[in-house]
Design a protein around this motif. Sequence first.
Motif, PDB file in Angstrom:
ATOM      1  N   ASN A  89      -0.971  13.564   3.082  1.00 14.38           N
ATOM      2  CA  ASN A  89      -1.578  12.802   1.358  1.00 14.38           C
ATOM      3  C   ASN A  89      -2.656  11.529   1.535  1.00 14.38           C
ATOM      4  N   PHE A  90      -3.498  11.595   1.568  1.00 12.80           N
ATOM      5  CA  PHE A  90      -4.837  11.025   1.709  1.00 12.80           C
ATOM      6  C   PHE A  90      -4.047   9.687   0.468  1.00 12.80           C
ATOM      7  N   SER A  91      -3.406  10.310  -0.395  1.00 13.14           N
ATOM      8  CA  SER A  91      -3.108   8.798  -1.952  1.00 13.14           C
ATOM      9  C   SER A  91      -2.214   7.960  -1.183  1.00 13.14           C
ATOM     10  N   GLU A  92      -1.670   8.556  -0.298  1.00 19.16           N
ATOM     11  CA  GLU A  92       0.044   7.832  -0.090  1.00 19.16           C
ATOM     12  C   GLU A  92      -0.470   7.041   1.478  1.00 19.16           C
ATOM     13  N   TRP A  93      -1.697   7.073   1.953  1.00 15.99           N
ATOM     14  CA  TRP A  93      -2.377   6.660   3.155  1.00 15.99           C
ATOM     15  C   TRP A  93      -1.768   5.478   4.109  1.00 15.99           C
ATOM     16  N   GLN A  94      -1.896   4.030   2.750  1.00 17.26           N
ATOM     17  CA  GLN A  94      -0.836   2.993   3.455  1.00 17.26           C
ATOM     18  C   GLN A  94       0.621   2.817   3.690  1.00 17.26           C
ATOM     19  N   ASP A  95       1.362   4.653   3.242  1.00 22.80           N
ATOM     20  CA  ASP A  95       2.040   4.672   3.223  1.00 22.80           C
ATOM     21  C   ASP A  95       2.980   4.688   4.688  1.00 22.80           C
ATOM     22  N   TYR A  96       1.916   5.576   5.420  1.00 19.93           N
ATOM     23  CA  TYR A  96       2.504   5.785   6.708  1.00 19.93           C
ATOM     24  C   TYR A  96       1.853   4.341   7.406  1.00 19.93           C
TER      25      TYR A  96
END
Lengths: 153, 136
Positions: A89-96
Amino acid sequence: MKVLKIVGGLLLAALIIAQFVAPKPPANQEENPGDLIENGLAEGQVAQLLKNSCYDCHSNQVNYPWYSYVAPVSILVRHDVLEGKEELNFSEWQDYDKRRKLRKLKEVGEVLEEDEMPLGIYTLIHQGAKLSDADKESLIEWSEDLMKRTMAE
Amino acid sequence: MKRFWMFSPVLLLTLLFLGQNDLPTVSSPASESGTVRLDTIQYPAKVKAVIDAKCYDCHSEKGDDEDAKEELLWDNLNKLSKMDQLFSMDAIIESIEDGEMPPEDHIKKHPEAALSKEEAKLLTEWADAIASKLME
């Protein structure tokens, strides 16, 4: 003739009922502070390619055409978007975390090299989402570059 | 029967010999570039027991699903590059956290094959610790 009418009528009824009972594709989200592009991790032409060819299944900002809400198409779209977002999910990238970012970027390179993405059923309808060899190359280059930058973080 | 016993020393020696031949590759894995690397991935007994019971059959040479073997072979992990080891650890964590492994259809047929909460925690924490070490 009569049989045909009955079967046709039943199918039509099923289709109409399906419009009410079939689950709809997942809703979009307006605010995505962790989004890859919003955070400047992809820019210009690469950002455009990602939005155009990948964001319809791998983000919280899917461009849903009207027919994607019509069963049975909606069932297929729902499935692809749910599965697609679960994988990436590119929209939640920074959560990775770091290791997951690195692995997802490696997988992006792999699916592009093996022509696995965007999904064939999608490009069948969205001809504009097809990637040329040059497009693929710039995406692969971008993914390798972002891997290096992520590693150095 | 008598004949068999006559051969048994030969058999024993052969086994011993084969065993000896295996030893060096087990104890000193050399990476492809020729440098000897310490085995980064160690299995505490508890972790190994869970892997053997719940994962190994599909993800080892004796498994018969090619996809499973292509994705993960426990016996190969220590031969991979550091980067690929990191990716493997991350894939293991993600597959357990998302409830993708063991596969749903397998658990339907064999309910006892599912991971308990404690087992899932044990495996993910183990993989997480190795991943952190790999990123140092």
